[in-house]
Design a protein around this motif. Structure first.
Motif, PDB file in Angstrom:
ATOM      1  N   VAL A 146       0.826  -1.211   0.000  1.00  0.00           N
ATOM      2  CA  VAL A 146       0.000   0.000   0.000  1.00  0.00           C
ATOM      3  C   VAL A 146       0.861   1.263   0.000  1.00  0.00           C
ATOM      4  O   VAL A 146       1.843   1.371   0.729  1.00  0.00           O
ATOM      5  CB  VAL A 146      -0.939   0.005   1.226  1.00  0.00           C
ATOM      6  CG1 VAL A 146      -1.614   1.353   1.389  1.00  0.00           C
ATOM      7  CG2 VAL A 146      -1.981  -1.093   1.089  1.00  0.00           C
ATOM      8  N   LYS A 147       0.469   2.201  -0.830  1.00  0.00           N
ATOM      9  CA  LYS A 147       1.112   3.522  -0.878  1.00  0.00           C
ATOM     10  C   LYS A 147       0.184   4.514  -0.176  1.00  0.00           C
ATOM     11  O   LYS A 147      -0.954   4.722  -0.603  1.00  0.00           O
ATOM     12  CB  LYS A 147       1.359   3.961  -2.328  1.00  0.00           C
ATOM     13  CG  LYS A 147       2.158   2.969  -3.159  1.00  0.00           C
ATOM     14  CD  LYS A 147       3.582   2.868  -2.685  1.00  0.00           C
ATOM     15  CE  LYS A 147       4.419   1.987  -3.607  1.00  0.00           C
ATOM     16  NZ  LYS A 147       3.989   0.585  -3.643  1.00  0.00           N
ATOM     17  N   MET A 148       0.673   5.095   0.906  1.00  0.00           N
ATOM     18  CA  MET A 148      -0.177   6.026   1.662  1.00  0.00           C
ATOM     19  C   MET A 148       0.686   6.995   2.454  1.00  0.00           C
ATOM     20  O   MET A 148       1.901   6.861   2.532  1.00  0.00           O
ATOM     21  CB  MET A 148      -1.119   5.263   2.609  1.00  0.00           C
ATOM     22  CG  MET A 148      -0.473   4.202   3.500  1.00  0.00           C
ATOM     23  SD  MET A 148       0.387   4.815   4.982  1.00  0.00           S
ATOM     24  CE  MET A 148      -0.960   5.457   5.943  1.00  0.00           C
ATOM     25  N   LYS A 149       0.024   7.984   3.034  1.00  0.00           N
ATOM     26  CA  LYS A 149       0.700   8.968   3.875  1.00  0.00           C
ATOM     27  C   LYS A 149      -0.170   9.228   5.092  1.00  0.00           C
ATOM     28  O   LYS A 149      -1.386   9.413   4.973  1.00  0.00           O
ATOM     29  CB  LYS A 149       0.922  10.269   3.087  1.00  0.00           C
ATOM     30  CG  LYS A 149       1.568  11.382   3.906  1.00  0.00           C
ATOM     31  CD  LYS A 149       1.808  12.621   3.051  1.00  0.00           C
ATOM     32  CE  LYS A 149       0.510  13.301   2.671  1.00  0.00           C
ATOM     33  NZ  LYS A 149       0.719  14.597   1.974  1.00  0.00           N
ATOM     34  N   GLY A 150       0.442   9.201   6.263  1.00  0.00           N
ATOM     35  CA  GLY A 150      -0.281   9.510   7.487  1.00  0.00           C
ATOM     36  C   GLY A 150       0.426  10.618   8.233  1.00  0.00           C
ATOM     37  O   GLY A 150       1.629  10.533   8.466  1.00  0.00           O
ATOM     38  N   GLU A 151      -0.281  11.677   8.582  1.00  0.00           N
ATOM     39  CA  GLU A 151       0.360  12.798   9.270  1.00  0.00           C
ATOM     40  C   GLU A 151      -0.669  13.636  10.021  1.00  0.00           C
ATOM     41  O   GLU A 151      -1.864  13.605   9.714  1.00  0.00           O
ATOM     42  CB  GLU A 151       1.114  13.681   8.279  1.00  0.00           C
ATOM     43  CG  GLU A 151       0.240  14.293   7.212  1.00  0.00           C
ATOM     44  CD  GLU A 151       1.031  15.096   6.187  1.00  0.00           C
ATOM     45  OE1 GLU A 151       2.253  15.223   6.355  1.00  0.00           O
ATOM     46  OE2 GLU A 151       0.421  15.595   5.231  1.00  0.00           O
ATOM     47  N   PHE A 152      -0.167  14.390  10.991  1.00  0.00           N
ATOM     48  CA  PHE A 152      -1.017  15.282  11.767  1.00  0.00           C
ATOM     49  C   PHE A 152      -1.138  16.620  11.042  1.00  0.00           C
ATOM     50  O   PHE A 152      -0.142  17.254  10.716  1.00  0.00           O
ATOM     51  CB  PHE A 152      -0.416  15.495  13.157  1.00  0.00           C
ATOM     52  CG  PHE A 152      -1.270  16.335  14.059  1.00  0.00           C
ATOM     53  CD1 PHE A 152      -2.394  15.790  14.680  1.00  0.00           C
ATOM     54  CD2 PHE A 152      -0.961  17.665  14.306  1.00  0.00           C
ATOM     55  CE1 PHE A 152      -3.180  16.560  15.516  1.00  0.00           C
ATOM     56  CE2 PHE A 152      -1.740  18.442  15.139  1.00  0.00           C
ATOM     57  CZ  PHE A 152      -2.863  17.884  15.749  1.00  0.00           C
ATOM     58  N   ASN A 153      -2.375  17.020  10.766  1.00  0.00           N
ATOM     59  CA  ASN A 153      -2.646  18.274  10.073  1.00  0.00           C
ATOM     60  C   ASN A 153      -2.805  19.376  11.123  1.00  0.00           C
ATOM     61  O   ASN A 153      -3.752  19.375  11.905  1.00  0.00           O
ATOM     62  CB  ASN A 153      -3.923  18.155   9.235  1.00  0.00           C
ATOM     63  CG  ASN A 153      -4.150  19.372   8.360  1.00  0.00           C
ATOM     64  OD1 ASN A 153      -3.919  20.507   8.763  1.00  0.00           O
ATOM     65  ND2 ASN A 153      -4.619  19.136   7.138  1.00  0.00           N
ATOM     66  N   ARG A 154      -1.866  20.308  11.149  1.00  0.00           N
ATOM     67  CA  ARG A 154      -1.886  21.348  12.174  1.00  0.00           C
ATOM     68  C   ARG A 154      -3.021  22.350  11.974  1.00  0.00           C
ATOM     69  O   ARG A 154      -3.411  23.041  12.904  1.00  0.00           O
ATOM     70  CB  ARG A 154      -0.537  22.079  12.201  1.00  0.00           C
ATOM     71  CG  ARG A 154       0.606  21.188  12.644  1.00  0.00           C
ATOM     72  CD  ARG A 154       1.933  21.954  12.721  1.00  0.00           C
ATOM     73  NE  ARG A 154       3.008  21.074  13.122  1.00  0.00           N
ATOM     74  CZ  ARG A 154       3.689  20.291  12.287  1.00  0.00           C
ATOM     75  NH1 ARG A 154       3.374  20.284  10.998  1.00  0.00           N
ATOM     76  NH2 ARG A 154       4.641  19.513  12.722  1.00  0.00           N
ATOM     77  N   VAL A 155      -3.531  22.406  10.750  1.00  0.00           N
ATOM     78  CA  VAL A 155      -4.627  23.338  10.468  1.00  0.00           C
ATOM     79  C   VAL A 155      -5.948  22.769  10.984  1.00  0.00           C
ATOM     80  O   VAL A 155      -6.694  23.434  11.701  1.00  0.00           O
ATOM     81  CB  VAL A 155      -4.729  23.627   8.950  1.00  0.00           C
ATOM     82  CG1 VAL A 155      -5.936  24.522   8.671  1.00  0.00           C
ATOM     83  CG2 VAL A 155      -3.448  24.269   8.443  1.00  0.00           C
ATOM     84  N   THR A 156      -6.228  21.519  10.617  1.00  0.00           N
ATOM     85  CA  THR A 156      -7.491  20.895  11.036  1.00  0.00           C
ATOM     86  C   THR A 156      -7.389  20.267  12.413  1.00  0.00           C
ATOM     87  O   THR A 156      -8.397  19.865  12.995  1.00  0.00           O
ATOM     88  CB  THR A 156      -7.905  19.805  10.031  1.00  0.00           C
ATOM     89  OG1 THR A 156      -6.904  18.775  10.033  1.00  0.00           O
ATOM     90  CG2 THR A 156      -8.043  20.376   8.631  1.00  0.00           C
ATOM     91  N   GLN A 157      -6.127  20.167  12.938  1.00  0.00           N
ATOM     92  CA  GLN A 157      -5.882  19.510  14.229  1.00  0.00           C
ATOM     93  C   GLN A 157      -6.381  18.065  14.231  1.00  0.00           C
ATOM     94  O   GLN A 157      -6.888  17.558  15.233  1.00  0.00           O
ATOM     95  CB  GLN A 157      -6.547  20.294  15.373  1.00  0.00           C
ATOM     96  CG  GLN A 157      -5.896  21.637  15.658  1.00  0.00           C
ATOM     97  CD  GLN A 157      -4.474  21.490  16.210  1.00  0.00           C
ATOM     98  OE1 GLN A 157      -4.287  21.008  17.315  1.00  0.00           O
ATOM     99  NE2 GLN A 157      -3.489  21.908  15.434  1.00  0.00           N
ATOM    100  N   CYS A 158      -6.195  17.409  13.079  1.00  0.00           N
ATOM    101  CA  CYS A 158      -6.605  16.011  12.933  1.00  0.00           C
ATOM    102  C   CYS A 158      -5.455  15.187  12.355  1.00  0.00           C
ATOM    103  O   CYS A 158      -4.604  15.725  11.631  1.00  0.00           O
ATOM    104  CB  CYS A 158      -7.806  15.882  11.985  1.00  0.00           C
ATOM    105  SG  CYS A 158      -9.321  16.634  12.621  1.00  0.00           S
ATOM    106  N   TYR A 159      -5.461  13.918  12.678  1.00  0.00           N
ATOM    107  CA  TYR A 159      -4.514  13.000  12.046  1.00  0.00           C
ATOM    108  C   TYR A 159      -5.181  12.501  10.771  1.00  0.00           C
ATOM    109  O   TYR A 159      -6.272  11.939  10.804  1.00  0.00           O
ATOM    110  CB  TYR A 159      -4.178  11.830  12.966  1.00  0.00           C
ATOM    111  CG  TYR A 159      -3.051  10.962  12.433  1.00  0.00           C
ATOM    112  CD1 TYR A 159      -1.722  11.296  12.676  1.00  0.00           C
ATOM    113  CD2 TYR A 159      -3.311   9.828  11.683  1.00  0.00           C
ATOM    114  CE1 TYR A 159      -0.679  10.519  12.193  1.00  0.00           C
ATOM    115  CE2 TYR A 159      -2.280   9.040  11.185  1.00  0.00           C
ATOM    116  CZ  TYR A 159      -0.972   9.390  11.444  1.00  0.00           C
ATOM    117  OH  TYR A 159       0.052   8.619  10.956  1.00  0.00           O
TER     118      TYR A 159
END
Length: 351
Positions: A146-159
């Motif tokens: 699987v090709k994916m990206k997981g990160e914390f979005n500082r704007v939406t304050q969501c992972y």
């Protein structure tokens, strides 16, 4: 009150892993009154396939390097358990008693499910402390393709998870935990994957037992390996022999070495260093033959060990079914890697 205890956890000197594990226990003690009761109910009741939970007898069926990793992990767990018990007793003056097995359950819940993230930029921030549990992620299993990206979005304050692998309606969606071999997957998550392309075999033990020269020469060679950044981590993959292993063996089989400071020896060492820089591919034809003959011999010996361990695993009735399948896969895939390397060596001789 448990609610008061929970508010104190974030102000403690506990690590993130210890804090989250304690939090899960306190919430489970609340039963249906917990705000995360549905999530607690969804968590595994046990972790029978994770090596740290295996009986000592069954640990003997693990490959040596994985066995060492399990010992290190157990020491970390026991240290965390002691820290949390001290925290409850001394800092909270709490009458809450948590058992070894209860904390092992919560500690593994965190270990198998936590994600790493960066809520803010900090030069001095310890990455291992930036962990969290995101319940929805429990529904997404691992697949190395699987090709994916997981990160914390500082704007939406969501992972947020972004997939670059297309999925059709009704298909199971996977994520990728990272380029982990089966030893790592079993150690941290309790499962293995057939045909895992990241599997490898370490030959560090075999290499360091190999040195049978005069002690002074062995020490000089090991110092050369350290100085040039080639000390340890000698791996075999199904499709290749690591350059680190080849480099270390080329140094070991340098001949003749009667005096480490002699002009002849220094000339050989220079030739060896030139194979690292890429100036030369090999030290000498004779040296290269010894290198590959040793690898071939070790692979054949290790295949015998794999067969022996598989026989023992199959003849042991006390192994839980899940652990049995994992152990069989580990040894069979190790055997496959070793067989593939032998074929690589044979093919190179025929070229």
């Amino acid at each position: 009150m448990l609610s008061n205890h929970i508010s104190c956890i974030t102000d403690s000197k506990l690590t993130a892993h210890q804090s989250l594990a304690l939090y899960l226990i306190l919430e489970r003690h609340k039963n249906t009154k917990s705000s995360i009761y549905p999530y607690i109910q969804m968590l595994p009741k046990n972790f029978d396939t994770v090596p740290i939970c295996l009986d000592l007898e069954l640990l003997e069926f693990l490959p040596n390097n994985l066995k060492e990793d399990v010992k290190s992990q157990k020491l970390k767990f026991e240290k965390d358990f002691s820290s949390v018990c001290r925290f409850l007793k001394k800092q909270l003056n709490s009458d809450i008693n948590i058992t070894y097995n209860e904390f092992l359950w919560s500690w593994l819940c965190v270990n198998t499910r936590c994600i790493y993230f960066e809520p803010f930029k900090s030069i001095n921030c310890d990455v291992s402390e930036n962990i969290a549990i995101a319940p929805m992620l429990d529904f997404l299993n691992h697949n190395f393709d699987v090709k994916m990206k997981g990160e914390f979005n500082r704007v939406t304050q969501c992972y947020e998870i972004t997939t670059f692998t297309p999925w059709k309606k009704g298909q199971q969606v996977f994520i990728n935990y990272g380029p982990h071999d089966n030893f790592k997957l079993l150690l941290d998550y309790g499962f293995t994957i057939p045909n895992n392309p990241f599997n490898y075999i370490l030959l560090d033990d075999e290499f360091f037992k190999l040195n049978n020269e005069v002690e002074n020469f062995v020490s000089k060679k090991l110092n050369l390996l350290m100085k040039n950044g080639f000390y340890g981590d000698y791996a075999l993959h199904a499709s290749q022999i690591s350059f680190r292993l080849l480099t270390a063996l080329r140094l070991h089989f340098l001949r003749p070495i009667n005096d480490i400071s002699s002009q002849e020896t220094q000339h050989l060492i220079t030739k060896w260093q030139n194979t690292i820089s890429g100036k030369y591919e090999i030290v000498s034809y004779e040296n290269e033959i010894e290198v590959y003959e040793w690898i071939d011999s070790v692979c054949k010996e290790l295949i015998k060990k794999c067969d022996l361990m598989l026989e023992k695993v199959n003849n042991t009735n006390s192994i839980p079914s899940g652990s049995l399948e994992n152990l069989k896969l580990l040894w069979n895939e190790s055997k496959n890697i070793l067989t593939s390397v032998i074929i690589l060596i044979q093919d190179s001789k025929n070229m």
